[in-house]
Design a protein around this motif. Sequence first.
Motif, PDB file in Angstrom:
ATOM      1  N   GLY A  86       0.732  -0.902   0.600  1.00 24.08           N
ATOM      2  CA  GLY A  86       0.015  -0.318  -0.195  1.00 24.08           C
ATOM      3  C   GLY A  86       1.147   1.310   0.464  1.00 24.08           C
ATOM      4  O   GLY A  86       2.032   1.650  -0.623  1.00 24.08           O
ATOM      5  N   SER A  87       0.321   2.145   0.100  1.00 26.16           N
ATOM      6  CA  SER A  87       1.223   3.732   0.717  1.00 26.16           C
ATOM      7  C   SER A  87       1.916   3.461   1.746  1.00 26.16           C
ATOM      8  O   SER A  87       2.102   2.745   2.741  1.00 26.16           O
ATOM      9  N   SER A  88       3.066   4.448   1.660  1.00 26.89           N
ATOM     10  CA  SER A  88       4.222   4.498   2.380  1.00 26.89           C
ATOM     11  C   SER A  88       4.179   4.505   4.001  1.00 26.89           C
ATOM     12  O   SER A  88       3.473   5.155   3.767  1.00 26.89           O
ATOM     13  N   ASP A  89       4.232   3.857   5.216  1.00 23.48           N
ATOM     14  CA  ASP A  89       5.119   4.045   6.050  1.00 23.48           C
ATOM     15  C   ASP A  89       4.896   5.613   6.210  1.00 23.48           C
ATOM     16  O   ASP A  89       4.453   6.062   7.413  1.00 23.48           O
ATOM     17  N   ILE A  90       5.949   5.839   6.116  1.00 20.40           N
ATOM     18  CA  ILE A  90       6.433   7.638   6.004  1.00 20.40           C
ATOM     19  C   ILE A  90       5.293   8.600   5.580  1.00 20.40           C
ATOM     20  O   ILE A  90       4.910   9.244   6.395  1.00 20.40           O
ATOM     21  N   ASP A  91       4.601   8.475   4.795  1.00 23.39           N
ATOM     22  CA  ASP A  91       3.153   9.010   4.576  1.00 23.39           C
ATOM     23  C   ASP A  91       2.184   8.615   5.518  1.00 23.39           C
ATOM     24  O   ASP A  91       1.956   9.701   5.128  1.00 23.39           O
ATOM     25  N   SER A  92       2.038   7.385   5.077  1.00 25.21           N
ATOM     26  CA  SER A  92       0.608   7.360   5.985  1.00 25.21           C
ATOM     27  C   SER A  92       1.164   5.784   7.470  1.00 25.21           C
ATOM     28  O   SER A  92       1.430   4.652   6.748  1.00 25.21           O
ATOM     29  N   PRO A  93       1.613   6.189   8.093  1.00 32.15           N
ATOM     30  CA  PRO A  93       1.950   4.855   9.497  1.00 32.15           C
ATOM     31  C   PRO A  93       0.528   3.656   9.222  1.00 32.15           C
ATOM     32  O   PRO A  93      -0.309   3.993   9.405  1.00 32.15           O
ATOM     33  N   ARG A  94       1.423   2.462   9.789  1.00 27.25           N
ATOM     34  CA  ARG A  94       0.181   1.664   9.110  1.00 27.25           C
ATOM     35  C   ARG A  94       0.550   0.775  10.978  1.00 27.25           C
ATOM     36  O   ARG A  94       1.857   0.408  11.668  1.00 27.25           O
ATOM     37  N   LYS A  95      -0.176   0.247  11.301  1.00 27.34           N
ATOM     38  CA  LYS A  95      -0.706  -0.211  12.693  1.00 27.34           C
ATOM     39  C   LYS A  95      -0.439  -1.223  12.806  1.00 27.34           C
ATOM     40  O   LYS A  95      -0.423  -2.087  11.933  1.00 27.34           O
ATOM     41  N   PRO A  96       0.789  -2.103  13.476  1.00 26.16           N
ATOM     42  CA  PRO A  96       0.976  -3.587  13.550  1.00 26.16           C
ATOM     43  C   PRO A  96       0.159  -4.358  13.596  1.00 26.16           C
ATOM     44  O   PRO A  96      -0.872  -4.042  13.918  1.00 26.16           O
ATOM     45  N   PHE A  97      -0.035  -5.172  12.926  1.00 24.46           N
ATOM     46  CA  PHE A  97      -1.099  -6.857  13.346  1.00 24.46           C
ATOM     47  C   PHE A  97      -0.967  -7.524  15.057  1.00 24.46           C
ATOM     48  O   PHE A  97       0.063  -7.508  15.226  1.00 24.46           O
ATOM     49  N   SER A  98      -2.369  -6.503  15.142  1.00 27.40           N
ATOM     50  CA  SER A  98      -1.984  -7.910  16.774  1.00 27.40           C
ATOM     51  C   SER A  98      -3.432  -8.397  16.587  1.00 27.40           C
ATOM     52  O   SER A  98      -3.193  -9.999  17.315  1.00 27.40           O
ATOM     53  N   SER A  99      -4.186  -8.987  16.129  1.00 29.94           N
ATOM     54  CA  SER A  99      -5.008  -9.978  16.063  1.00 29.94           C
ATOM     55  C   SER A  99      -5.742  -9.803  14.816  1.00 29.94           C
ATOM     56  O   SER A  99      -6.285  -8.605  13.812  1.00 29.94           O
ATOM     57  N   GLU A 100      -6.643 -11.388  14.276  1.00 27.41           N
ATOM     58  CA  GLU A 100      -7.604 -11.213  13.031  1.00 27.41           C
ATOM     59  C   GLU A 100      -8.750 -10.196  13.294  1.00 27.41           C
ATOM     60  O   GLU A 100      -9.114  -9.722  12.490  1.00 27.41           O
ATOM     61  N   HIS A 101      -9.417 -10.077  14.563  1.00 27.28           N
ATOM     62  CA  HIS A 101     -10.850  -9.417  14.850  1.00 27.28           C
ATOM     63  C   HIS A 101      -9.563  -7.867  14.286  1.00 27.28           C
ATOM     64  O   HIS A 101     -10.810  -7.124  13.447  1.00 27.28           O
ATOM     65  N   LYS A 102      -8.517  -7.276  14.514  1.00 24.60           N
ATOM     66  CA  LYS A 102      -8.934  -6.343  14.430  1.00 24.60           C
ATOM     67  C   LYS A 102      -8.185  -5.868  12.962  1.00 24.60           C
ATOM     68  O   LYS A 102      -9.291  -4.578  12.271  1.00 24.60           O
ATOM     69  N   LEU A 103      -7.818  -6.519  12.068  1.00 25.46           N
ATOM     70  CA  LEU A 103      -7.588  -6.855  11.109  1.00 25.46           C
ATOM     71  C   LEU A 103      -8.907  -6.275  10.260  1.00 25.46           C
ATOM     72  O   LEU A 103      -9.152  -5.693   9.108  1.00 25.46           O
ATOM     73  N   VAL A 104      -9.838  -7.002  10.438  1.00 26.65           N
ATOM     74  CA  VAL A 104     -11.132  -7.333  10.333  1.00 26.65           C
ATOM     75  C   VAL A 104     -12.261  -5.679   9.792  1.00 26.65           C
ATOM     76  O   VAL A 104     -12.857  -5.864   9.216  1.00 26.65           O
ATOM     77  N   SER A 105     -12.453  -6.035  11.714  1.00 28.47           N
ATOM     78  CA  SER A 105     -12.518  -4.263  12.104  1.00 28.47           C
ATOM     79  C   SER A 105     -12.181  -3.375  10.647  1.00 28.47           C
ATOM     80  O   SER A 105     -13.556  -2.285  10.566  1.00 28.47           O
ATOM     81  N   TYR A 106     -10.752  -2.794  10.974  1.00 25.07           N
ATOM     82  CA  TYR A 106     -10.438  -2.257  10.286  1.00 25.07           C
ATOM     83  C   TYR A 106     -11.356  -2.104   8.595  1.00 25.07           C
ATOM     84  O   TYR A 106     -11.023  -1.261   8.257  1.00 25.07           O
ATOM     85  N   LEU A 107     -10.568  -3.317   8.042  1.00 26.52           N
ATOM     86  CA  LEU A 107     -11.576  -3.475   7.211  1.00 26.52           C
ATOM     87  C   LEU A 107     -12.477  -2.633   6.525  1.00 26.52           C
ATOM     88  O   LEU A 107     -13.117  -2.281   5.660  1.00 26.52           O
ATOM     89  N   GLY A 108     -13.890  -3.156   7.676  1.00 22.55           N
ATOM     90  CA  GLY A 108     -14.894  -3.350   7.194  1.00 22.55           C
ATOM     91  C   GLY A 108     -15.198  -1.625   7.331  1.00 22.55           C
ATOM     92  O   GLY A 108     -16.299  -1.597   6.760  1.00 22.55           O
ATOM     93  N   ILE A 109     -14.256  -0.948   7.851  1.00 20.98           N
ATOM     94  CA  ILE A 109     -14.113   0.485   8.111  1.00 20.98           C
ATOM     95  C   ILE A 109     -13.789   1.319   6.876  1.00 20.98           C
ATOM     96  O   ILE A 109     -14.749   2.065   6.379  1.00 20.98           O
ATOM     97  N   VAL A 110     -12.981   0.093   6.135  1.00 21.84           N
ATOM     98  CA  VAL A 110     -12.393   1.126   4.986  1.00 21.84           C
ATOM     99  C   VAL A 110     -13.497   0.625   3.944  1.00 21.84           C
ATOM    100  O   VAL A 110     -13.640   1.294   2.754  1.00 21.84           O
ATOM    101  N   ILE A 111     -14.130  -0.474   4.217  1.00 22.01           N
ATOM    102  CA  ILE A 111     -15.281  -0.617   2.549  1.00 22.01           C
ATOM    103  C   ILE A 111     -16.656  -0.201   2.893  1.00 22.01           C
ATOM    104  O   ILE A 111     -16.495   0.665   2.313  1.00 22.01           O
ATOM    105  N   PHE A 112     -16.915   0.113   3.919  1.00 22.31           N
ATOM    106  CA  PHE A 112     -17.627   1.297   4.259  1.00 22.31           C
ATOM    107  C   PHE A 112     -17.339   2.877   3.684  1.00 22.31           C
ATOM    108  O   PHE A 112     -18.001   3.676   2.954  1.00 22.31           O
ATOM    109  N   ARG A 113     -15.935   2.832   3.924  1.00 24.42           N
ATOM    110  CA  ARG A 113     -15.461   4.109   3.230  1.00 24.42           C
ATOM    111  C   ARG A 113     -15.717   4.098   1.831  1.00 24.42           C
ATOM    112  O   ARG A 113     -16.307   5.061   1.441  1.00 24.42           O
ATOM    113  N   ALA A 114     -15.682   3.487   1.108  1.00 25.09           N
ATOM    114  CA  ALA A 114     -15.418   2.964  -0.342  1.00 25.09           C
ATOM    115  C   ALA A 114     -16.748   3.266  -1.119  1.00 25.09           C
ATOM    116  O   ALA A 114     -16.752   3.809  -2.133  1.00 25.09           O
ATOM    117  N   LEU A 115     -17.574   1.829  -0.623  1.00 24.73           N
ATOM    118  CA  LEU A 115     -19.437   2.713  -0.054  1.00 24.73           C
ATOM    119  C   LEU A 115     -19.677   4.111  -0.391  1.00 24.73           C
ATOM    120  O   LEU A 115     -21.229   4.250  -1.275  1.00 24.73           O
TER     121      LEU A 115
END
Length: 159
Positions: A86-115
């Motif tokens: 994706g975008s560079s960590d310098i331009d857009s720092p990304r949170k470290p992966f901590s659990s599958e639950h958080k990964l799915v939660s953030y993805l849901g938000i991104v998909i809603f934003r795309a919709l």
Amino acid sequence: MAADVKVTPKCSLDSNDCVTLQNILISFNAPITEQHAWALCHQCAKCFKNAIEIDRERCRVVSKLDHILIHREGQVHFNTVLVQGGSSDIDSPRKPFSSEHKLVSYLGIVIFRALDFGLSEEEERHLSPDLERLIDMMTAAGEFEHHFLSFFLLLRTRL
């Protein structure tokens, strides 16, 4: 086309033959459709599963539209979830992966934003009950383990 008109493409492929979801939305100046949302959920789930199995330590949370990389063949590229993706960590720092639950939660938000992309505040996007339920389960996945499992079960029966 006249010779004096310069056309600059808004979308261009990167070195991995990918384009970000954000660039696609900007290029079409429109949100994704419900069918695209279902496909994106399915492709991201496959991508995330594979990336976690390959190298869990390099995985990062997908929290912005420009984090999702779509390969020219249509699948979500594994660099979407890996450190260099994706975008560079310098331009857009990304949170470290901590659990599958958080990964799915953030993805849901991104998909809603795309919709919701490009819609005015007065416009309300009406979603099918199944997609609305899926996004609700995804965004609650960080809090409730059964939502995470339900996400994959609903996705499997839907596609």
